[in-house]
Motif scaffolding. Sequence first.
Motif, mmCIF file in Angstrom:
data_model
loop_
_atom_site.group_PDB
_atom_site.id
_atom_site.type_symbol
_atom_site.label_atom_id
_atom_site.label_comp_id
_atom_site.label_asym_id
_atom_site.label_seq_id
_atom_site.Cartn_x
_atom_site.Cartn_y
_atom_site.Cartn_z
ATOM 1 N N ILE A 9 0.800 -1.091 0.050
ATOM 2 C CA ILE A 9 0.091 0.037 -0.175
ATOM 3 C C ILE A 9 0.916 1.320 -0.227
ATOM 4 N N ASP A 10 2.171 1.485 0.951
ATOM 5 C CA ASP A 10 2.705 2.420 0.751
ATOM 6 C C ASP A 10 3.420 2.661 -0.530
ATOM 7 N N ARG A 11 3.997 1.686 -1.323
ATOM 8 C CA ARG A 11 4.523 1.673 -2.747
ATOM 9 C C ARG A 11 3.399 2.240 -3.601
ATOM 10 N N SER A 12 2.143 1.732 -3.227
ATOM 11 C CA SER A 12 1.158 1.970 -4.187
ATOM 12 C C SER A 12 0.746 3.685 -4.262
ATOM 13 N N THR A 13 0.917 4.153 -3.125
ATOM 14 C CA THR A 13 0.436 5.560 -3.002
ATOM 15 C C THR A 13 1.343 6.482 -3.794
ATOM 16 N N GLN A 14 2.715 5.998 -4.292
ATOM 17 C CA GLN A 14 3.501 6.879 -5.223
ATOM 18 C C GLN A 14 2.803 6.775 -6.484
ATOM 19 N N LEU A 15 1.849 6.018 -6.947
ATOM 20 C CA LEU A 15 1.244 6.054 -8.276
ATOM 21 C C LEU A 15 -0.090 6.643 -8.363
ATOM 22 N N ALA A 16 -0.440 7.140 -7.144
ATOM 23 C CA ALA A 16 -1.852 8.071 -7.275
ATOM 24 C C ALA A 16 -1.385 9.460 -7.961
ATOM 25 N N GLY A 17 -2.699 9.900 -8.739
ATOM 26 C CA GLY A 17 -2.235 10.964 -9.372
ATOM 27 C C GLY A 17 -1.787 10.998 -10.450
ATOM 28 N N HIS A 18 -1.287 9.600 -11.147
ATOM 29 C CA HIS A 18 -0.742 9.290 -12.353
ATOM 30 C C HIS A 18 -1.710 8.486 -13.272
ATOM 31 N N ASN A 19 -2.883 8.443 -12.932
ATOM 32 C CA ASN A 19 -4.070 7.756 -13.550
ATOM 33 C C ASN A 19 -3.590 6.470 -13.591
ATOM 34 N N ARG A 20 -3.244 5.904 -12.317
ATOM 35 C CA ARG A 20 -2.933 4.559 -11.978
ATOM 36 C C ARG A 20 -3.691 3.978 -10.914
ATOM 37 N N LEU A 21 -4.464 2.726 -10.839
ATOM 38 C CA LEU A 21 -5.178 2.223 -9.874
ATOM 39 C C LEU A 21 -4.486 1.167 -9.255
ATOM 40 N N ALA A 22 -4.555 1.302 -8.047
ATOM 41 C CA ALA A 22 -3.922 -0.102 -7.172
ATOM 42 C C ALA A 22 -5.309 -0.736 -6.440
ATOM 43 N N LEU A 23 -5.317 -2.201 -6.925
ATOM 44 C CA LEU A 23 -6.383 -2.759 -6.655
ATOM 45 C C LEU A 23 -5.885 -3.957 -5.644
ATOM 46 N N LEU A 24 -6.587 -4.541 -4.676
ATOM 47 C CA LEU A 24 -6.500 -5.564 -3.805
ATOM 48 C C LEU A 24 -7.521 -6.784 -4.544
ATOM 49 N N LEU A 25 -6.882 -7.634 -5.215
ATOM 50 C CA LEU A 25 -7.505 -8.685 -5.740
ATOM 51 C C LEU A 25 -8.016 -9.903 -4.759
ATOM 52 N N PHE A 26 -9.130 -10.355 -5.190
ATOM 53 C CA PHE A 26 -9.520 -11.305 -3.974
ATOM 54 C C PHE A 26 -10.687 -12.363 -4.933
ATOM 55 N N ARG A 27 -11.013 -13.509 -4.251
ATOM 56 C CA ARG A 27 -11.861 -14.239 -4.829
ATOM 57 C C ARG A 27 -12.999 -14.466 -3.885
ATOM 58 N N LEU A 28 -14.273 -14.873 -4.417
ATOM 59 C CA LEU A 28 -15.384 -15.262 -3.734
ATOM 60 C C LEU A 28 -15.784 -16.561 -3.831
ATOM 61 N N ASP A 29 -15.165 -17.099 -4.869
ATOM 62 C CA ASP A 29 -15.393 -18.465 -5.361
ATOM 63 C C ASP A 29 -13.872 -19.031 -6.097
ATOM 64 N N GLN A 30 -14.132 -20.099 -6.897
ATOM 65 C CA GLN A 30 -12.764 -20.315 -7.368
ATOM 66 C C GLN A 30 -12.618 -20.101 -8.797
ATOM 67 N N ARG A 31 -13.750 -19.085 -9.421
ATOM 68 C CA ARG A 31 -13.800 -18.777 -10.443
ATOM 69 C C ARG A 31 -13.364 -17.233 -10.756
#
Length: 319
Positions: A9-31
């Motif tokens: 998250i700390d590293r991701s803050t450096q990308l804000a304002g440069h039209n980049r989006l940091a996403l946490l990916l997760f699954r609710l099922d296996q697909r």
Amino acid sequence: MGAGLLESIDRSTQLAGHNRLALLLFRLDQRQIFGINVFKVQEVIETPPLLTMPSAHPLVRGVADLRGSIVPIIDLGRALGQVPDAQSAHIIVTEYNRTVQGFLVRAVDRIVHVDVAAVQPPPGDAGGSSYLTAITRYGNELVEIVDVEKVLAEVMGEPPALSDDLARQGRSLAGSRRVLVVDDSRVARHQVEKVLQQVGVECAMVNDGREALNYLQALAQQGPVAAQLLMVISDIEMPGMDGYSLTTGIRRDPRLRDLYVLLHTSLSGIFNKAMVEKVGANRFIAKFGADELAAGVIERLRAAAEMDAQTAPAGAVVA
């Protein structure tokens, strides 16, 4: 994953304002794989013992004691219309709209950074699309970005109503003022529109920063934008173009640069306030408080009325 997540998250803050989006990916099922904005995530934990609350909303699986704080735990799979997953093993602890809550998920994958231009509105036939705010791709996988504000609105109900006093103040100043509202969440747009209607201000609605910039540039072709628009109220995290990049685009266009921009977002904290100053926005208000948002609009109405009075010809009546 706790310490590693915080470092990411700390590293991701450096990308804000440069039209980049940091996403946490997760699954609710296996697909299917889902994502939420990293900046709203406080931590990821294994599911602790949950205390059930008999009168709670059906989507709330219980509450957890996290270091002395009682946090509601929402079954995100059930919210998106999926069969409850007995193997849900992780909780994503988040801060949205000034509240802390946990989302029960099957598994947390990774943090990725995507170009905001590659983030698109969900197609109408996407599964569970009513709870999605956008889609994108990471590698060969489709990532569905959850409209968490809609989930929370369903669980928590409508936020406190606007006070009568502020509504009266706004109506006494509004005249025929118009505001542009920029937000990819239908729920958030509805909440802002309701406040603006109560203070007597007309509004135009668009879904993302790119659409907003196009709208503003079209207005500029018709004449001075300041005469047509009181202010812009914009979310920060949006597909196509985020609120930081929208503000930068406004400030770079000589026809738009004097527009008043209020960034209104569930992203909060010192970092975001610093970014507001960096891109040249006039004000930052964290979602969602009807009174605080109305007070911000009324402050702008008063300033506009004073400016009109100073520039009006002698003897003219200012509406």
